[in-house]
Design a protein around this motif. Sequence first.
Motif, mmCIF file in Angstrom:
data_model
loop_
_atom_site.group_PDB
_atom_site.id
_atom_site.type_symbol
_atom_site.label_atom_id
_atom_site.label_comp_id
_atom_site.label_asym_id
_atom_site.label_seq_id
_atom_site.Cartn_x
_atom_site.Cartn_y
_atom_site.Cartn_z
ATOM 1 N N ALA A 43 48.975 27.029 50.359
ATOM 2 C CA ALA A 43 50.687 27.616 49.809
ATOM 3 C C ALA A 43 50.624 28.917 49.692
ATOM 4 N N SER A 44 50.065 29.433 48.597
ATOM 5 C CA SER A 44 50.020 31.036 48.200
ATOM 6 C C SER A 44 48.915 31.263 48.021
ATOM 7 N N LEU A 45 48.609 32.733 47.898
ATOM 8 C CA LEU A 45 47.305 33.343 47.202
ATOM 9 C C LEU A 45 47.754 34.356 46.390
ATOM 10 N N ALA A 46 47.151 34.888 45.443
ATOM 11 C CA ALA A 46 47.128 35.942 44.639
ATOM 12 C C ALA A 46 45.958 36.584 44.260
ATOM 13 N N ALA A 47 45.905 37.992 43.896
ATOM 14 C CA ALA A 47 44.787 38.557 43.216
ATOM 15 C C ALA A 47 45.165 38.695 41.780
ATOM 16 N N VAL A 48 43.959 38.162 40.983
ATOM 17 C CA VAL A 48 44.044 38.381 39.471
ATOM 18 C C VAL A 48 43.001 39.425 39.044
ATOM 19 N N GLY A 49 43.442 40.595 38.553
ATOM 20 C CA GLY A 49 42.600 41.566 38.025
ATOM 21 C C GLY A 49 43.118 41.960 36.441
ATOM 22 N N PRO A 50 42.470 43.126 36.057
ATOM 23 C CA PRO A 50 42.842 43.743 34.872
ATOM 24 C C PRO A 50 44.568 44.046 34.781
ATOM 25 N N GLY A 51 44.745 44.188 36.089
ATOM 26 C CA GLY A 51 46.475 44.546 35.698
ATOM 27 C C GLY A 51 47.256 43.408 35.754
ATOM 28 N N ILE A 55 46.633 45.958 46.027
ATOM 29 C CA ILE A 55 46.059 45.283 44.694
ATOM 30 C C ILE A 55 45.520 46.763 43.965
ATOM 31 N N PRO A 56 45.519 46.770 42.681
ATOM 32 C CA PRO A 56 44.883 47.614 41.965
ATOM 33 C C PRO A 56 43.516 47.802 42.214
ATOM 34 N N ALA A 57 42.804 49.232 42.047
ATOM 35 C CA ALA A 57 41.338 49.278 42.087
ATOM 36 C C ALA A 57 40.800 48.546 41.111
ATOM 37 N N GLY A 58 39.570 48.123 41.315
ATOM 38 C CA GLY A 58 38.532 47.327 40.504
ATOM 39 C C GLY A 58 38.458 45.892 40.779
ATOM 40 N N PRO A 59 37.589 45.187 39.792
ATOM 41 C CA PRO A 59 37.185 43.923 40.414
ATOM 42 C C PRO A 59 38.575 42.911 40.498
ATOM 43 N N TYR A 60 38.352 41.820 40.996
ATOM 44 C CA TYR A 60 39.697 40.929 40.924
ATOM 45 C C TYR A 60 38.736 39.502 41.243
#
Length: 727
Positions: free
Chosen positions: A49-57, A74-79
């Motif tokens: 239904a939905s998808l998001a990226a989760v990172g330090p920000g 998305i912000p730079a860096g791991p996620y």
Amino acid sequence: MDKITNPPQLSPDDQAALAGGRCSQPFSILGPRPHGEGQWLTVFHPDLASLAAVGPGGTVPLARVAGDLFAGPIPAGPYRLKARSGGGVEWTFEDPYRFGPVLGEMDLHLLAEGTHKRLWRVLGAHVMTHQGVSGTHFAVWAPNAQRVSVVGQFNGWDGRRHPMRRVGQGFWEIFLPDLTEGTLYKYEILDAQGGVMQKADPVGFGSQHPPEKASVVRDIAGYGWKDADWMAGRAAAQDRRAPISIYEVHPGSWRRKYDDGGRPLSYQEMARDLVSYAKDMGFTHLELMPVSEFPFDGSWGYQPVGLYAPTIRFGPPHKFRDLVDAAHRAGLGVLLDWVPGHFPTDAHGLARFDGTELYEHADPREGFHQDWNTLIYNYGRTEVQNFLTANAVYWLDEYHIDGLRVDAVASMLYRDYSRKDGEWVPNKDGGRENYEAIAFLQNMNIEAYAEQPGIMTMAEESTSFPKVSAPVDAGGLGFGFKWNMGWMNDTLRYMSRDPVHRRYHHDLMSFGLMYAFTENFILPISHDEVVHGKGSLLHKMPGDEWQQFANLRAYYGFMWGHPGKKLLFMGCEFGQPEEWNHNGELNWHAASQPMHQGVQALVRDLNALYRDTPALHVKDAEPEGFQWIATDPAQSTYAWVRRGDAGDPPVVVVCNFTPVPRPDFRIGVPQAGRWREAVNTDATAYGGSGMGNLGGVVADGEPQDGQPASMAVTLPPLSVVIFVAAD
């Protein structure tokens, strides 16, 4: 983060390729790519239904750009990715397409060259930590595939979810985070014609229990071996001068647990029961019929699909190591039957692996084995040679296996093996020898002995092909030993004759000495002699029950006194009355009966005498270690002397293959003095009549049979008596 302008756009073709499972370069489309001060992320994931990226920000939603394709800045860096199903269930997971390659340039170079000595350490499925994240790395060779994906329960067996990166010359790889030991998987392959198939991993370390066909991720690292003493000394225990007496075992039918559904023993149960039994019987080695994973029980393992996977029928890989380790700590070597000659046509195996004849020949005159309905490896292809040679080293390295008995070598050496004129393709010189297979066997032996000193290789080879056990640099195939199939066939033909007729077939027992020292021979009484209606070894013997047992005991005395290492199939050591049945267990009830116990006691004593008497083994492969004393066709008697090194007491073996007792039977011997009766196969302890020589005889100085002394012995009916010089 500032608004990103001009976001990357996927072409309709790329979108269609992802949705249709036709994407051959997924890492050029999926995952993060630098964009402005951050990165642009593209993810393909069905049924969300939905998808998001989760990172330090924090959490950044991704937009659905088309069907099951999500993308956004998305912000730079791991996620990590955070998904939400239509039912409202949420979970987070790593994006495989943010991870770089695992295979390095040197690995890819060696793989392409066909010289990677540790191929299994880079191909297959490996539990590892990559870029700080734990998971499993997958790599496979499929040069003619359009797309290869890893599929399993973790992705709904959907080949669109995890297509792999193509690297090098026809190799594919991907790191899948969070996948652990025990994960089921296959490779889904889109071939050049657009066909889709699922294949087991050719270099997988584990498999499901047949008839299920998936590979299983197995972490084979980190076993705590306790066999250092054996490994340090095994070279001497496996030398051509060593006493080698092999107990051949089919692991699935040695014993069964009838209090637990009739299942076979586990590897750990074998480590306790089989090892202790073989040790008590005096054998020096266990030889296991193939344990590489195989789909059909009726093939006994000789049609494997998982050359790198110990069969799960008896436990996972570390439990197989428990069996080997226990054997070594008990002073027993462990040999494996190894099958590089052919493989089955099962759809999940190597057959047309990437939609082409990759491992096999395209021409059935070269690539199809008519006897077994199997496929023959293309030994002329460097990658195939590498796959097989590395597999030999794999078992020796990872599982501390002490030697490999190579199955069906004759079928590999000759292009016309079991074929009529016009059904085979000659070599480049117009001949029948398979040059490519010969080169493979030579290279395999070179690599095996170089990589794991102290091991032994054995050829099951039934023709007169020269120098099978000669070094490669001397023009040989490089095997340590060769099974003496001719000796086995000749002597069993003789023993099956009624004693009254044996005088007319006398040469069958002696002919083997005409060529006994041309190779390093093993004398095999193998499983092939007690199946397919051939009956048991006991019932090959003529006469009534007493005579059958006496003949069998005499045959064993003949075999243990004859030059050559020894091999005996399970059950033969106690004279099992029935032929072998792989679906049951040995007849252990019969083994508890007195006459069978007598045979068992004889084999135990013969093994002890063989081990403890240098003249019976140190010159097994040297003509100086053997000399005929006399043979008499009319009486069906044979006598010979075995010699060891200077100072070793000589041994005299005397055989009587008629039911006629022969008291005062005079033979020449190499020295005067007392000769100890070391073994008499007619002893009452073995179920015989008890006729004998009261422990020994004294030879006088009267020359006979070309020997400087002679002695008169009592030769019981249907017996072999072995004397050792005591003075």
